[in-house]
Enzyme design. Sequence first.
Site, PDB file in Angstrom:
ATOM      1  N   GLY A 100      -3.206  -3.801   0.742  1.00 55.57           N
ATOM      2  CA  GLY A 100      -4.378  -3.719  -0.126  1.00 55.57           C
ATOM      3  C   GLY A 100      -4.013  -3.480  -1.578  1.00 55.57           C
ATOM      4  O   GLY A 100      -4.448  -4.211  -2.471  1.00 55.57           O
ATOM      5  N   ALA A 101      -3.205  -2.456  -1.804  1.00 61.62           N
ATOM      6  CA  ALA A 101      -2.887  -2.090  -3.182  1.00 61.62           C
ATOM      7  C   ALA A 101      -1.734  -1.097  -3.181  1.00 61.62           C
ATOM      8  O   ALA A 101      -1.348  -0.598  -2.121  1.00 61.62           O
ATOM      9  CB  ALA A 101      -4.101  -1.450  -3.849  1.00 61.62           C
ATOM     10  N   GLU A 130       0.025   2.273  -5.528  1.00 60.64           N
ATOM     11  CA  GLU A 130      -0.292   3.274  -6.553  1.00 60.64           C
ATOM     12  C   GLU A 130       0.811   3.517  -7.581  1.00 60.64           C
ATOM     13  O   GLU A 130       0.893   4.619  -8.145  1.00 60.64           O
ATOM     14  CB  GLU A 130      -0.608   4.602  -5.847  1.00 60.64           C
ATOM     15  CG  GLU A 130       0.602   5.314  -5.186  1.00 60.64           C
ATOM     16  CD  GLU A 130       0.782   5.018  -3.712  1.00 60.64           C
ATOM     17  OE1 GLU A 130       0.305   3.958  -3.238  1.00 60.64           O
ATOM     18  OE2 GLU A 130       1.406   5.841  -3.008  1.00 60.64           O
ATOM     19  N   ASN A 131       1.670   2.535  -7.883  1.00 62.80           N
ATOM     20  CA  ASN A 131       2.753   2.740  -8.852  1.00 62.80           C
ATOM     21  C   ASN A 131       2.255   3.497 -10.079  1.00 62.80           C
ATOM     22  O   ASN A 131       1.175   3.213 -10.591  1.00 62.80           O
ATOM     23  CB  ASN A 131       3.297   1.387  -9.313  1.00 62.80           C
ATOM     24  CG  ASN A 131       3.481   0.427  -8.177  1.00 62.80           C
ATOM     25  OD1 ASN A 131       4.244   0.679  -7.272  1.00 62.80           O
ATOM     26  ND2 ASN A 131       2.722  -0.671  -8.193  1.00 62.80           N
ATOM     27  N   GLU A 134      -6.151   4.566  -4.880  1.00 71.02           N
ATOM     28  CA  GLU A 134      -4.910   4.438  -5.662  1.00 71.02           C
ATOM     29  C   GLU A 134      -4.948   5.391  -6.854  1.00 71.02           C
ATOM     30  O   GLU A 134      -3.937   5.985  -7.219  1.00 71.02           O
ATOM     31  CB  GLU A 134      -4.683   2.995  -6.130  1.00 71.02           C
ATOM     32  CG  GLU A 134      -4.699   1.936  -5.028  1.00 71.02           C
ATOM     33  CD  GLU A 134      -3.855   2.262  -3.811  1.00 71.02           C
ATOM     34  OE1 GLU A 134      -2.850   2.981  -3.936  1.00 71.02           O
ATOM     35  OE2 GLU A 134      -4.225   1.817  -2.698  1.00 71.02           O
TER      36      GLU A 134
END
Length: 861
Positions: free
Chosen positions: A264-265, A267-268, A301
């Site tokens: 999905g994504a 969180e960098n 995120e």
Amino acid sequence: MDNSAVTPAAKRLADYKPYGFEIKSVDLVFDLDPQRTRVTSRLKIKKTNLSQNKLMLDGEGLALLSFKVNGQVYEAFRVVENGLQVVFPFENADVEIVTECLPSENKSLEGLYYAASTFCTQCEAEGFRKITYFPDRPDVLTTYTVKVIADQEKYPYLLCNGNKTGQGELANGRHWATWHDPFKKPCYLFALVAGNFDQVTDQYTTISGRDVALELYVDKGNGSRGQHALDSLKKSMQWDEQTFGLEYDLDVYMVVAVDFFNMGAMENKGLNVFNSKFVLANAESATDEDYFNIESIIAHEYFHNWTGNRVTCRDWFQLSLKEGLTVFRDQQFSSDMSSHISNRIKQVRVMREHQFAEDAGPMSHPIRPDEVIEMNNFYTVTVYDKGAEVIRMIHTLLGQDGFRKGMDCYFERHDGQAVTCDDFVQAMQDASGVDLSQFRRWYSQSGTPVVSVSKHYDPANNTLTISLKQTHPPTAGQKEKQNLHIPVAWELFDKRTDEVKSGVFSLLNDADDLVIENVNAEQNIALFTDFSAPVKVQQAIDNSESLEIMLYAKDSFARWDAAQSVYSDLIWKRADTGGDVAGDIAAIAQQLISAGISDLGLLSELLSLPGFEYLSEQREKVDVLTLYSAREAVRKSLADALNTFAVDYIEGFENKPYQYETSDAEKRRLKNLLLQYHTLASGQTDLAQQQFSLANNMTDSLGALHALRTPGTLGCFESLMLDFEQKWHDDVLVLDKWFALHAGTDRDDILPTLDLLTSHQRFTFDNPNRVRSVVGTFAFYNVPQFHKEDGSGYQYVADNIIRLNSVNPQVASRIITPLLKWKKLTGPQAENMRLQLTRIADTSGLSKDVYEKVTKSLGSD
Ligand code: B3K
Ligand code: ZN
């Protein structure tokens, strides 16, 4: 299994050892080229364990060009299978490593890859080792300074974590940008993106008055679809300030949407990378569910910035430290933004339909696993969703204030550190004074506890005694179990009044009694209100009592849960005896219609049957096709009973301009559910066709197609699907919905249909969204065709897993899930499924990801 291959080894939590070195800083230079990218890494290393003379740097698939220590070429190292082993007699040293990698050949979408003319990275869990040699483990934190160099015309945006510190042009049409991230981070939070985008900007002023630039990067031409994501980001930032006093810490927050992404994504730090599916939205192309998901994933995120980034995991076994907690936080956020009950039911469905199944199958693991072969296999519903339920139980036991104190203590103690789940629980316990010693077992024990309940009412003393017993069925790899600390929330209600008495009881022993005094004979008890613990409840309760709870309990979850159990009983009765349950169903439907339920989100849920997977979980073994047909028969009875109500509701529906807003979304939800029932009951297509042609939003267009996808109306479904495809041919995100609708259709020629879909011009096996839409939807949701008796459905999925194993192991390993449960099946399905698994196991070059799951499923455990 191919005997020539080395058996992948498991890593164990019990073997954890600190690294022994500190990386004081890292300086990276990326000279980007799709074919061959050069990475120069300069590390300042300090030895912290003075007796350790070997420095281990992880690395995978890298070409090593040079290795220097303190400016001199250095040769005292060995290239080993998964990295470099360096003889390291120094206390402090500057190390320089130059490597090359091949982004355009990287189809695994892990490490640095090049897809759709964009350079992108994905490092969690262990992808940084595909970029450069480095200690690829979450407990090694350092500050990053990065220079990115690339062709200016093709890649005008050069993005990395932190703040941009410089940029300039070079000869040959190339340009550069430098970035510095002042926060120490583990390498899994590193990100780099280079490409050509539409940039959408906004701004947020934090509670202490700092200005933050918000920047969204999307495919060219898609800028107008980014506003909802930006609005969601601002809401999340505000919510975290108000709820937990947590503020954003950099001057810029960037979100990049890419088409090729495994999940999905991500969180960098300061540079989230998103699957474009969870960023882009407008009324015509996105459903209410898409809008919801975007809001909650943007929030998730963003919340990681504190729970995950500022305080991170010591090792990957602690993954739930950040994921369980962050899911809980995004769930609370969604509840506050929309409706608590709709969200809670959605969460419980995930638990019952997916997590309970995982925990009863070969991949069962505690929320803090003890042993892992491929870490990417542990981003599971157990670690995430059961992990969130465990945090929720702490919240229930401590109360809102106690929980907030615990969070404050956690950040005060551990900001900037890499810590364990135990550290989190300790902070919660110390700050609140609540004893969580037995509670900690939830972290190490796998499986779904069973709580059995019996009740005794003593009219002479007006006391109600609830006897509760906990049992723990053995799970794969864990036979011995201990008692858990189970919070049992309860509610005593009286259908004649609004009065309610409630409490939370701690079940600690094998058997404990909850005794409630001053209870009158008219009162009823509902247990595990709001799903206070992730357990299965066994209760000899008659239908009339369940119906009372369904109609009169004050806790909406208890009402829904009671309806689910009545429906389940009827579906099983139908499956076991073939008996007609239409009369019972009609009576329930009638009661629900006349109950005057004004919460339409709740009403939709009360009118929905339990999912197939949840039903399967109620028995040790299942005859899938019989259960499926029984559920379909009951669905038809419910449709018949609701038809008149459905037609009235649909015809009286007021179509307004689209906006994503909770009460509108709940009305559309009910309408689309009723449209399905109407089409199923009547076989008539006019209301659905009318909705399709008048729809001003994607929720209604898809709702109409869904409704028509029933055996009696497939002709009409097909013709509208053709129109839909023509309209959306160039929009792959919408086309994914079309692929999925086809792949989930119960039709006998499904396999040739799937072949047609995968040869569609817009389909490619390199893109995870496309693969999930076709192969994933078929395997997970097309129950009658996937489980066909001749085994052809299993064979189709196995063929695709074998194909994907060498392209993208993470995607292959996700899609294999429905093929793992052969031991649960009866009839020819069990053997057919086992055969396909064996075929996968015998494939040469099996990835660690697929290997781990297949061997667990085939193993004797
Ligand atoms: N932390 C990422 C997931 C990474 C998955 C790696 N295979 C997204 C999230 O949970 O927020
Ligand atoms: Zn997460």
